[in-house]
Design an enzyme around this catalytic site. Structure first.
Site, PDB file in Angstrom:
ATOM      1  N   GLY A  15       0.833  -1.207   0.000  1.00 21.12           N
ATOM      2  CA  GLY A  15       0.000   0.000   0.000  1.00 21.12           C
ATOM      3  C   GLY A  15       0.863   1.249   0.000  1.00 21.12           C
ATOM      4  N   GLY A 119       6.289  -2.746   3.037  1.00 18.57           N
ATOM      5  CA  GLY A 119       5.928  -3.324   4.329  1.00 18.57           C
ATOM      6  C   GLY A 119       6.468  -4.739   4.437  1.00 18.57           C
ATOM      7  CG  ASP A 144      -1.166   0.272   9.293  1.00 18.22           C
ATOM      8  OD1 ASP A 144      -1.992   1.167   9.053  1.00 18.22           O
ATOM      9  OD2 ASP A 144      -1.069  -0.776   8.635  1.00 18.22           O
ATOM     10  CG  MET A 186      -7.164   2.955   7.173  1.00 21.53           C
ATOM     11  SD  MET A 186      -6.171   3.193   5.683  1.00 21.53           S
ATOM     12  CE  MET A 186      -7.329   2.681   4.425  1.00 21.53           C
ATOM     13  CG  HIS A 284      -7.788   4.039   0.764  1.00 19.91           C
ATOM     14  ND1 HIS A 284      -8.915   3.325   1.068  1.00 19.91           N
ATOM     15  CD2 HIS A 284      -6.784   3.142   0.601  1.00 19.91           C
ATOM     16  CE1 HIS A 284      -8.625   2.035   1.053  1.00 19.91           C
ATOM     17  NE2 HIS A 284      -7.341   1.897   0.777  1.00 19.91           N
ATOM     18  CD  GLN A 286      -7.261   7.005   8.242  1.00 23.15           C
ATOM     19  OE1 GLN A 286      -6.877   6.692   9.357  1.00 23.15           O
ATOM     20  NE2 GLN A 286      -8.184   6.304   7.599  1.00 23.15           N
TER      21      GLN A 286
HETATM   22  O1  F6P Z   1      -1.316  -1.030   6.005  1.00 25.69           O
HETATM   23  C1  F6P Z   1      -1.781   0.191   5.564  1.00 25.69           C
HETATM   24  C2  F6P Z   1      -3.275   0.165   5.377  1.00 25.69           C
HETATM   25  O2  F6P Z   1      -3.708   1.450   4.978  1.00 25.69           O
HETATM   26  C3  F6P Z   1      -4.056  -0.318   6.585  1.00 25.69           C
HETATM   27  O3  F6P Z   1      -4.184   0.667   7.580  1.00 25.69           O
HETATM   28  C4  F6P Z   1      -5.342  -0.727   5.946  1.00 25.69           C
HETATM   29  O4  F6P Z   1      -5.971  -1.742   6.705  1.00 25.69           O
HETATM   30  C5  F6P Z   1      -4.914  -1.285   4.615  1.00 25.69           C
HETATM   31  O5  F6P Z   1      -3.639  -0.739   4.348  1.00 25.69           O
HETATM   32  C6  F6P Z   1      -5.844  -0.961   3.469  1.00 25.69           C
HETATM   33  O6  F6P Z   1      -5.362  -1.585   2.324  1.00 25.69           O
HETATM   34  P1  F6P Z   1      -5.976  -1.400   0.880  1.00 25.69           P
HETATM   35  O7  F6P Z   1      -5.387  -0.153   0.278  1.00 25.69           O
HETATM   36  O8  F6P Z   1      -5.558  -2.618   0.157  1.00 25.69           O
HETATM   37  O9  F6P Z   1      -7.459  -1.254   1.035  1.00 25.69           O
END
Ligand code: F6P
Length: 360
Positions: A15, A119, A144, A186, A284, A286
């Site tokens: 991500g 990550g 996170d 998140m 998102h 955030q």
């Molecule tokens: O790990 C970062 C994060 O933004 C988490 O806080 C959230 O659960 C996840 O990625 C969301 O992922 P995606 O962009 O695949 O929906």
């Protein structure tokens, strides 16, 4: 080994996160100016090694004006694992191992080493590719802030700032309408974003995965405020918050996934307080947008030091922040070791002393 370096690759995986472009800029600037290397930008995570025609050389012009840009100029994906790549062929889903192809293409691109920014999942893939002969160093990334190897990750502060600003806005409309506002943030299985933004934004209730809560306690706080003439309440809930099995009447609470956690909670609050409740799922927002100065700086420092790790031949290591200084640690030791909120930490104590309830 370090003396043989002429060209390095850089990729971003998983991500996205505010501050990624600062890392890329740090890597490219240090490589070109300090070490005299060429840099190839690998597009869309490891996809750019499977299909190397996507990759391109990064020069000074490529990283001009990107410090304040969110996202990543290299693109990213949280799907493309080259060891088990999912494709559709002739209408059928197939899984292929492209790992050897990645190593061969890296050779064709002239890469002597890679900086992999990502990550846990991305680091694991990078580490496995390095065992096949593609030396790499890592840069940890996540909003996170849940990686134990580093005191803080870039992107976290930006996410907290965004969530805090949202709370500031939510507060005024909550007060005007005498409502309960539930905001979901998140954080995966850690409550860092919820705790920091909830505290900074003056939330009355903060629910995090690390502290189990009950609906009675959450509603009790809202009613207590009501009794004191405070006719609105702000609840921040982490997407990973652990719900009790049942509500106060013994009815089972349906399982809630990220994105529906705030709605599930709002349903119970409405039922047991009789209050008008509204929900905001920040999502998102955030992850996007301009990184804070701190996140830009940390990203730049990580990028420059990642290039240094290559120069020192410290392959299999990743950069991290310890005691405010950039250091490094073995990737294999860092993978899968998470940092969650300690319920006895000073932040939690500060929150409790300031009248915040965690619903426990
Ligand atoms: O790990 C970062 C994060 O933004 C988490 O806080 C959230 O659960 C996840 O990625 C969301 O992922 P995606 O962009 O695949 O929906």
């Amino acid at each position: 080994m370090a003396a043989a370096i002429r060209t390095i690759g850089v990729s971003t995986g998983g991500g996205d996160c505010p501050g990624l472009n600062a890392v890329i800029r740090g890597v490219v600037k240090a490589a070109l100016l300090d070490h005299g290397w060429r840099v190839i930008g690998i597009q869309d995570g490891f996809d750019g090694l499977i299909w190397p025609e996507k990759s391109r050389e990064l020069d000074h012009a490529s990283v001009r004006g990107i410090l304040n840009r969110g996202g990543t100029i290299l693109g990213t994906t949280n799907r493309g694992n080259p060891f088990a790549y999912e494709l559709v062929e002739n209408g059928q889903k197939v899984v292929k191992d492209f790992s050897q192809r990645c190593v061969e293409n890296a050779r064709k691109l002239g890469l002597d080493a890679m900086v992999v920014i990502g990550g846990d999942g991305t680091m694991k893939i990078g580490s496995d590719l390095s065992k096949l002969g593609l030396p790499m160093v890592g840069v940890p990334k996540t909003i996170d802030n849940d990686l134990s190897a580093t005191e803080v990750t870039f992107g976290f502060e930006t996410a907290v700032q965004t969530a805090t600003e949202a709370l500031d806005r939510i507060q005024t409309t909550a007060e005007s309408h005498h409502r309960v506002m539930v905001m979901e943030v998140m954080g995966r299985d850690a409550g860092w974003i919820a705790l920091w933004s909830g505290l900074a934004g003056g939330a009355d209730v903060i629910l995090i995965p690390e502290i189990p809560f009950t609906i009675e306690k959450v509603c009790g706080k809202i009613k207590e405020r009501e009794g004191m003439g405070r006719t609105f309440s702000i609840v921040v809930v982490a997407e990973g918050a652990k719900f009790p099995a049942n509500d106060p009447s013994g009815k089972p609470i349906p399982p809630a996934k990220p994105g529906s956690v705030a709605n599930t909670l709002a349903f119970s609050i409405r039922e047991y307080t009789g209050k008008d409740v509204r929900v905001t799922v920040l999502g998102h927002v955030q992850r996007g947008g301009t990184p804070t100065a701190f996140d830009r700086l940390l990203g730049l420092r990580f990028g420059v030091h990642a290039a240094d790790l290559i120069a020192q031949g410290k392959f299999g290591y990743m950069v991290c922040l310890k005691g405010g200084e950039i250091q490094s640690c073995p990737i294999e030791e860092a993978i899968g070791v998470y940092k969650t909120v300690n319920p006895k930490s000073d932040l939690v104590r500060t929150a409790r002393a300031a009248g915040v309830t965690f619903g426990d």
